[in-house]
Design an enzyme around this catalytic site. Structure first.
Site, PDB file in Angstrom:
ATOM      1  N   ARG A  45      -4.340   5.260   1.447  1.00  0.00           N
ATOM      2  CA  ARG A  45      -4.152   4.094   0.591  1.00  0.00           C
ATOM      3  C   ARG A  45      -5.333   3.229   0.463  1.00  0.00           C
ATOM      4  O   ARG A  45      -6.537   3.817   1.146  1.00  0.00           O
ATOM      5  CB  ARG A  45      -2.819   3.090   1.079  1.00  0.00           C
ATOM      6  CG  ARG A  45      -2.655   2.981   2.753  1.00  0.00           C
ATOM      7  CD  ARG A  45      -3.888   2.695   3.639  1.00  0.00           C
ATOM      8  NE  ARG A  45      -4.479   1.247   2.962  1.00  0.00           N
ATOM      9  CZ  ARG A  45      -5.575   1.013   3.270  1.00  0.00           C
ATOM     10  NH1 ARG A  45      -6.623   1.470   4.140  1.00  0.00           N
ATOM     11  NH2 ARG A  45      -5.972  -0.204   2.893  1.00  0.00           N
ATOM     12  N   GLY A  46      -5.572   2.112  -0.064  1.00  0.00           N
ATOM     13  CA  GLY A  46      -6.878   1.629  -0.648  1.00  0.00           C
ATOM     14  C   GLY A  46      -7.166   2.031  -1.911  1.00  0.00           C
ATOM     15  O   GLY A  46      -7.426   3.210  -2.067  1.00  0.00           O
ATOM     16  N   ALA A  47      -7.352   1.302  -3.018  1.00  0.00           N
ATOM     17  CA  ALA A  47      -7.814   1.504  -4.263  1.00  0.00           C
ATOM     18  C   ALA A  47      -8.820   2.644  -4.465  1.00  0.00           C
ATOM     19  O   ALA A  47      -8.497   3.574  -4.967  1.00  0.00           O
ATOM     20  CB  ALA A  47      -8.089   0.323  -5.192  1.00  0.00           C
ATOM     21  N   ARG A  89       1.403   5.643  -7.749  1.00  0.00           N
ATOM     22  CA  ARG A  89       1.330   4.014  -7.357  1.00  0.00           C
ATOM     23  C   ARG A  89       0.484   3.238  -8.684  1.00  0.00           C
ATOM     24  O   ARG A  89      -0.262   3.648  -9.332  1.00  0.00           O
ATOM     25  CB  ARG A  89       0.429   3.791  -6.209  1.00  0.00           C
ATOM     26  CG  ARG A  89       0.949   4.341  -4.986  1.00  0.00           C
ATOM     27  CD  ARG A  89       0.575   3.960  -3.663  1.00  0.00           C
ATOM     28  NE  ARG A  89       0.919   2.532  -3.548  1.00  0.00           N
ATOM     29  CZ  ARG A  89       0.249   1.750  -2.761  1.00  0.00           C
ATOM     30  NH1 ARG A  89      -0.586   2.236  -1.705  1.00  0.00           N
ATOM     31  NH2 ARG A  89       0.581   0.372  -2.371  1.00  0.00           N
ATOM     32  N   GLN A 196      -1.894  -3.122   7.651  1.00  0.00           N
ATOM     33  CA  GLN A 196      -3.251  -2.661   7.713  1.00  0.00           C
ATOM     34  C   GLN A 196      -4.429  -3.051   8.241  1.00  0.00           C
ATOM     35  O   GLN A 196      -5.120  -2.376   8.758  1.00  0.00           O
ATOM     36  CB  GLN A 196      -3.396  -2.404   6.059  1.00  0.00           C
ATOM     37  CG  GLN A 196      -2.617  -1.485   5.141  1.00  0.00           C
ATOM     38  CD  GLN A 196      -1.529  -2.227   4.265  1.00  0.00           C
ATOM     39  OE1 GLN A 196      -1.171  -3.140   5.056  1.00  0.00           O
ATOM     40  NE2 GLN A 196      -1.306  -1.824   3.456  1.00  0.00           N
ATOM     41  N   ASP A 237      -7.621  -4.537  -5.949  1.00  0.00           N
ATOM     42  CA  ASP A 237      -7.060  -3.183  -6.521  1.00  0.00           C
ATOM     43  C   ASP A 237      -7.171  -2.988  -8.179  1.00  0.00           C
ATOM     44  O   ASP A 237      -6.904  -1.890  -8.417  1.00  0.00           O
ATOM     45  CB  ASP A 237      -5.399  -3.054  -5.856  1.00  0.00           C
ATOM     46  CG  ASP A 237      -5.234  -2.717  -4.357  1.00  0.00           C
ATOM     47  OD1 ASP A 237      -5.381  -3.865  -3.666  1.00  0.00           O
ATOM     48  OD2 ASP A 237      -5.102  -1.601  -4.247  1.00  0.00           O
ATOM     49  N   ASN A 247      -4.907  -8.029  -5.402  1.00  0.00           N
ATOM     50  CA  ASN A 247      -5.100  -7.280  -4.091  1.00  0.00           C
ATOM     51  C   ASN A 247      -3.974  -7.477  -3.387  1.00  0.00           C
ATOM     52  O   ASN A 247      -2.979  -8.083  -3.703  1.00  0.00           O
ATOM     53  CB  ASN A 247      -6.365  -7.870  -3.569  1.00  0.00           C
ATOM     54  CG  ASN A 247      -6.873  -7.185  -2.279  1.00  0.00           C
ATOM     55  OD1 ASN A 247      -7.192  -6.215  -2.174  1.00  0.00           O
ATOM     56  ND2 ASN A 247      -7.321  -7.888  -1.238  1.00  0.00           N
ATOM     57  N   LYS A 248      -3.838  -6.933  -2.093  1.00  0.00           N
ATOM     58  CA  LYS A 248      -2.913  -6.866  -1.095  1.00  0.00           C
ATOM     59  C   LYS A 248      -2.380  -8.260  -1.194  1.00  0.00           C
ATOM     60  O   LYS A 248      -2.795  -9.427  -1.331  1.00  0.00           O
ATOM     61  CB  LYS A 248      -3.237  -6.453   0.304  1.00  0.00           C
ATOM     62  CG  LYS A 248      -2.375  -6.235   1.418  1.00  0.00           C
ATOM     63  CD  LYS A 248      -1.255  -5.534   0.892  1.00  0.00           C
ATOM     64  CE  LYS A 248      -1.765  -4.169   0.632  1.00  0.00           C
ATOM     65  NZ  LYS A 248      -0.566  -3.268  -0.226  1.00  0.00           N
TER      66      LYS A 248
END
Lengths: 345, 345
Positions: A45-47, A89, A196, A237, A247-248
């Protein structure tokens, strides 16, 4: 140390981020559908890391095609592979950026013989990976100029090596400041529901030897109000051309709390995170994930049956709350519309 | 249904809130030291409930004293019992309020024969319990006037039946609105690290049949910014005479986010939560709890070894962020200093 993702002769290798920090397990994926599944299920995960994984997934999909495939079928298969990757995603634009870049390369080399196509497609995926690490280091170098000696930096989620090709965006800025000898320390939001921050960021920081203090998400405002936080640095993101940042989940709240307490709020992201096709954050699709992420921690239930659940994975921070966006091409400030526009190819 | 705490002929009975919602287990305490331990270890929690538990703990301590005790030794033992109760938790003022009230009763009846002292001390503890339920219902009745039909209400932590004698402060307002036929729904912050929202509030709301949606703490701002929250209602652990409110960690952040999004922010608490001895929230001691609450969920580890942890259990919301404080004696608004002053005996 560890690596997030790696191209090998046998397939795509990734550390399973769902099992960290308890176990360090690497998986080898030989089928593009398994790579897609790994993205969807957040093995990775993570853009930026998602973008790299998608590119490598496409490369492995092409590599596995039969050598006697017709050009017509090749194109069909290629599009199919890209579409499977696209469906993993919805929020991180790096995914779509990486797919587009692989597409461009494909059409550039499509007329060549298949061996050459495979080679160049694989090279492109590896190049996306290498460039990402390079961009991260450059961002770190540029971004650390904003970090003063003895500062305490708050970060949210994981924008570290695990979220990228291997160095980090927000954590890249932090580790660059540390490498330049600045005596910093980091407050890490645990970042529910997927944790995370607790599981990944504090694990990375402990490995790097950078002083890290873990807090729950709802403590960040308290420490800001007590004057214990000097700046916030987060990843992104997707960034709209007006500077709004997806973002998150929880990032928006931090930006409001930072503004209330006069604390600089920085976003670190490569230019590939900018979506030049959208004008504002309201156009960014927000992924809604499974209720189980909220009602369970691993196999453990923490909520009663019968309760409704919402689980948006991202939120949008308005550009007016952002002090600066750190990219590999320099630091962007207000007016974002104009300064982001200048980066357009 | 269930009960939070009950005086019985055999001792003090409490539901173990650490095990909810998975198990509904009641413990019977026959020694005041065990009651103190239960408060400390959060078998029971919530400011008003802690006050009731302390009063009942004192009552059971006195009840168990030998009948031939001298007045001098009785006083010594009584003070000792009170001091053990005082040392359990530092932030909720209801604890100290209840202890003071038991002390006052003790000195009022101290000259009587011991059987009568026991009886009256037990009666006082039961009265504190009954009065709390009465205050909650009154607060609910008064507070629901602020809640409009079809509103979505956000609450944090648990200020329900489990946090009180049996009806709830913030949840009391919500259930009163529901009982008055208002079609409301509730967003519940899970409230890390102890998950009182996920485990307790949503459990209570499901039992009451009030529509409840569970979210993680860092999602509250997102839903506020989307216009999906009409007001915030929380409880309180201690209120200063200037209207500053100490409550569960994360409350301050919600107040800032509510202000940013023009959402009314209500606090519901009995007058016993007001500390008339302090002028502002900065004088309220903030309890720091064990790191394990952050690094583990039940027995499950969620953070790497070697990471530092902070775990403040409360924060202070400045009165300037509070739209109104709902008490059993009416709704308090700005200027709090004057309006709270009027409640002083």
């Amino acid at each position: 140390m560890f690596y997030t993702i790696k191209w090998t002769d046998d397939g795509v290798s990734m550390i399973d981020q769902r099992l960290l920090p308890e176990e360090e397990v690497y998986h080898l994926y030989k089928d593009y559908r398994d790579v897609a599944k790994a993205i969807k299920e957040m093995v990775i995960r993570g853009a930026p890391a998602i973008g790299i994984a998608a590119a490598m997934g496409i490369a492995i999909g092409v590599e596995k095609l039969s050598d006697d495939i017709s050009k017509e079928d090749l194109e069909k298969e290629f599009i199919k592979i890209c579409n499977v990757m696209k469906e993993t995603r919805p929020t991180a634009v790096n995914l779509f950026w990486a797919i587009e870049r692989m597409k461009k390369k494909f059409y550039d080399v499509m007329e060549k013989d298949f061996k050459e196509i495979k080679k160049q497609i694989i090279e492109e995926a590896k190049k996306i990976h290498e460039e990402d690490i390079f961009c991260n280091r450059k961002m770190g170098h540029i971004g650390q100029l904003l970090i003063k000696d003895n500062w305490t930096i708050l970060t949210h989620c994981n924008a570290g090596a695990l979220a990228t090709g291997g160095y980090g965006t927000a954590i890249g800025v932090i580790r660059a400041a540390w490498e330049y000898g600045k005596k910093i320390r980091v407050f890490v939001d645990e970042t529910r529901p997927y944790l995370q921050g607790a599981r990944l960021t504090s694990w990375e920081l402990v490995k790097l030897g950078i002083p890290a203090t873990l807090i729950t998400d709802n403590m960040a405002g308290y420490f800001m109000s007590k004057g214990e936080i000097d700046c916030v640095v987060v990843g992104a993101d997707r960034i709209a051309t007006n500077g709004d940042v997806a973002n998150k989940i929880g990032t928006y709240s931090l930006s409001v709390l930072a503004k209330e307490n006069n604390i600089p709020f920085f976003v670190a992201a490569p230019v590939s995170t900018i979506d030049f096709n959208i004008k504002s954050g309201s156009e960014i699709p927000i992924e809604e994930r499974d209720r189980r992420e909220v009602t369970h921690i691993k196999e453990r239930v923490i909520a009663p049956e019968g309760v409704d659940v919402k689980n948006p994975a991202f939120d949008v921070t308005p550009s007016s709350n952002i002090t600066a966006i750190i990219t590999e091409k320099g630091i962007l400030k207000y007016p974002y519309e104009i300064n982001i526009g200048k980066l357009r190819n």
